[in-house]
Scaffold this active site. Structure first.
Site, mmCIF file in Angstrom:
data_model
loop_
_atom_site.group_PDB
_atom_site.id
_atom_site.type_symbol
_atom_site.label_atom_id
_atom_site.label_comp_id
_atom_site.label_asym_id
_atom_site.label_seq_id
_atom_site.Cartn_x
_atom_site.Cartn_y
_atom_site.Cartn_z
ATOM 1 N N GLU A 100 0.147 -0.818 -4.718
ATOM 2 C CA GLU A 100 -0.880 0.219 -4.838
ATOM 3 C C GLU A 100 -0.187 1.562 -4.728
ATOM 4 O O GLU A 100 0.736 1.726 -3.910
ATOM 5 C CB GLU A 100 -1.903 0.076 -3.711
ATOM 6 N N ASP A 133 -0.948 6.136 -5.538
ATOM 7 C CA ASP A 133 -1.961 7.173 -5.773
ATOM 8 C C ASP A 133 -1.423 8.183 -6.772
ATOM 9 O O ASP A 133 -0.246 8.560 -6.705
ATOM 10 C CB ASP A 133 -2.256 7.911 -4.462
ATOM 11 N N LYS A 167 -6.548 9.696 -7.733
ATOM 12 C CA LYS A 167 -7.004 10.530 -6.606
ATOM 13 C C LYS A 167 -7.749 11.736 -7.171
ATOM 14 O O LYS A 167 -7.275 12.874 -7.098
ATOM 15 C CB LYS A 167 -5.800 10.975 -5.775
ATOM 16 N N HIS A 216 -0.147 10.960 -2.658
ATOM 17 C CA HIS A 216 -1.475 10.672 -2.098
ATOM 18 C C HIS A 216 -2.356 11.907 -1.963
ATOM 19 O O HIS A 216 -3.537 11.886 -2.328
ATOM 20 C CB HIS A 216 -1.300 10.013 -0.720
ATOM 21 N N HIS A 226 0.835 -1.201 0.000
ATOM 22 C CA HIS A 226 0.000 0.000 0.000
ATOM 23 C C HIS A 226 0.873 1.256 0.000
ATOM 24 O O HIS A 226 1.645 1.467 0.939
ATOM 25 C CB HIS A 226 -0.891 -0.029 1.253
ATOM 26 N N ARG A 227 0.785 2.042 -1.064
ATOM 27 C CA ARG A 227 1.660 3.220 -1.281
ATOM 28 C C ARG A 227 3.138 2.766 -1.309
ATOM 29 O O ARG A 227 4.034 3.473 -0.842
ATOM 30 C CB ARG A 227 1.468 4.299 -0.221
ATOM 31 N N GLU A 253 -4.412 4.088 -8.033
ATOM 32 C CA GLU A 253 -5.605 4.769 -7.503
ATOM 33 C C GLU A 253 -5.616 6.199 -8.020
ATOM 34 O O GLU A 253 -4.723 6.993 -7.702
ATOM 35 C CB GLU A 253 -5.617 4.744 -5.972
ATOM 36 N N ASP A 300 0.749 -1.757 4.474
ATOM 37 C CA ASP A 300 1.924 -0.870 4.556
ATOM 38 C C ASP A 300 3.189 -1.684 4.842
ATOM 39 O O ASP A 300 4.296 -1.175 4.687
ATOM 40 C CB ASP A 300 1.734 0.147 5.691
#
Ligand code: G3P
Ligand code: MG
Length: 241
Positions: free
Chosen positions: A39, A41, A117, A54, A12-13, A115, A235
Site C-alpha cells: 500500500e 499514498d 490522497k 502520505h 502499509h506505506r 491510495e 507496517d
C-alpha cells in the site's frame, strides 16, 4: 511445515515500521519480506507528477517545508525523505509513482494498493494520471485504487468500468454497503473494529472483500482471518511470515 494462510499481508506505506514510509527502501524491503501486496499514498506535484507521499505537506517526512502541490518534482526530489526516520536513509527521496511501478514490473505477483490522497486537496486529473501510469507498465490489473474521497471513486469508475477500487473509511459507520454500491467499488478498506462488527460481517456477505488497516499485532491475524477478512495492511509485514 508449510502453513498456508488465506489472508493476505500488504505492506502499509511499504515496510514502514523499519524503513522510512513511502520510500523505495521501504518498498524494496517489503518485496524481500515476501509481502502479498504494497500500500502507498500518492499526491500531485505542482507540475503534475504523481508522487508517493502520505501528507499534503512535505514537512513531516522530509527536510523541506511546504505543500506538495506548490513544488515541482525537480524541487521535491532534492529533499531527504529518510533522515527523519534514521540517518542511514538520508539518500532516500520522494519517489515518483512511476519508479515504484517500474520496480513492480518485475514482481507481478505483488498487488499494489494505490491510495489516492485527494480527500483534503482534490487534485485535478489525478485519477487519469494514475490509470495512465499503470498502463505504461501494464499493471492496471495488479492494482487496487482506494481513496477516502467518494467523488474520486465515482470518477475512477467513469474512467474505467473494471479497475479494482475500494471504499476507504475509518470507524464503524452504518451505511457501508450502500456507500460501496453507490461508489461502485469492488472492496472495502476499513479498520479492525469494523471488520469484527456485525456490519463488517454483513459487508462481506454482501460480496465486498474487506482489507484491514493498520494491523501491527501478530495476535490480531487469527481473529481477522476468523472474521473473514481478505487482507491486512501492516507496517511490519515480516511479522506474519
Ligand atoms: O489505505 C489504508 C490506510 O493507509 C489509510 O490511512 O493515513 O495510513 O493512509 P493512512
Ligand atoms: Mg494510506
Amino acid at each position: 511445515m508449510i502453513v498456508t494462510r488465506m489472508i493476505e499481508i500488504y505492506a502499509h506505506r511499504g515496510y514502514s515500521g523499519e524503513y522510512p514510509e513511502n520510500t523505495m527502501a521501504a518498498f524494496e524491503a517489503a518485496c524481500k519480506a515476501n509481502t502479498d501486496g504494497i500500500e502507498l499514498d500518492v499526491q500531485l506535484s505542482k507540475d503534475g507528477e504523481v508522487v508517493v507521499i502520505h501528507d499534503e505537506r512535505i514537512d513531516r517526512t522530509t527536510n523541506g517545508i511546504g505543500y506538495v502541490k506548490d513544488l515541482n518534482y525537480r524541487q521535491l526530489k532534492l529533499y531527504d525523505a529518510g533522515s527523519w526516520f534514521d540517518r542511514r536513509y538520508s539518500r532516500q527521496s520522494i519517489p515518483l509513482l512511476s519508479e515504484v511501478l517500474k520496480m513492480l514490473e518485475q514482481r507481478r505477483s505483488i498487488t499494489l494498493n494505490i491510495e489516492l490522497k485527494n480527500n483534503l486537496i482534490d487534485y485535478d486529473g489525478l485519477e487519469l494520471k494514475v490509470l495512465e501510469l499503470l498502463d505504461e507498465t501494464g499493471l492496471r490489473n495488479n492494482a487496487i485504487l482506494s481513496t477516502f474521497n467518494s467523488k474520486s471513486l465515482i470518477r475512477l469508475r467513469e474512467l474505467d468500468s473494471s479497475v479494482n477500487t475500494a471504499l476507504l473509511f475509518e470507524g464503524v459507520p452504518s451505511n457501508v454497503i450502500t456507500d460501496a454500491r453507490n461508489n461502485r467499488v469492488n472492496a472495502v478498506h476499513c479498520e479492525a473494529a469494523f471488520a469484527m462488527s456485525p456490519a463488517g460481517k454483513r459487508t462481506i456477505e454482501a460480496g465486498y472483500p474487506l482489507r484491514v488497516f493498520t494491523v501491527n499485532e501478530k495476535e490480531m491475524l487469527g481473529k481477522l482471518e476468523d472474521a473473514g477478512v481478505s487482507a491486512i495492511m501492516s507496517d511490519f509485514p515480516g511479522l506474519f511470515n
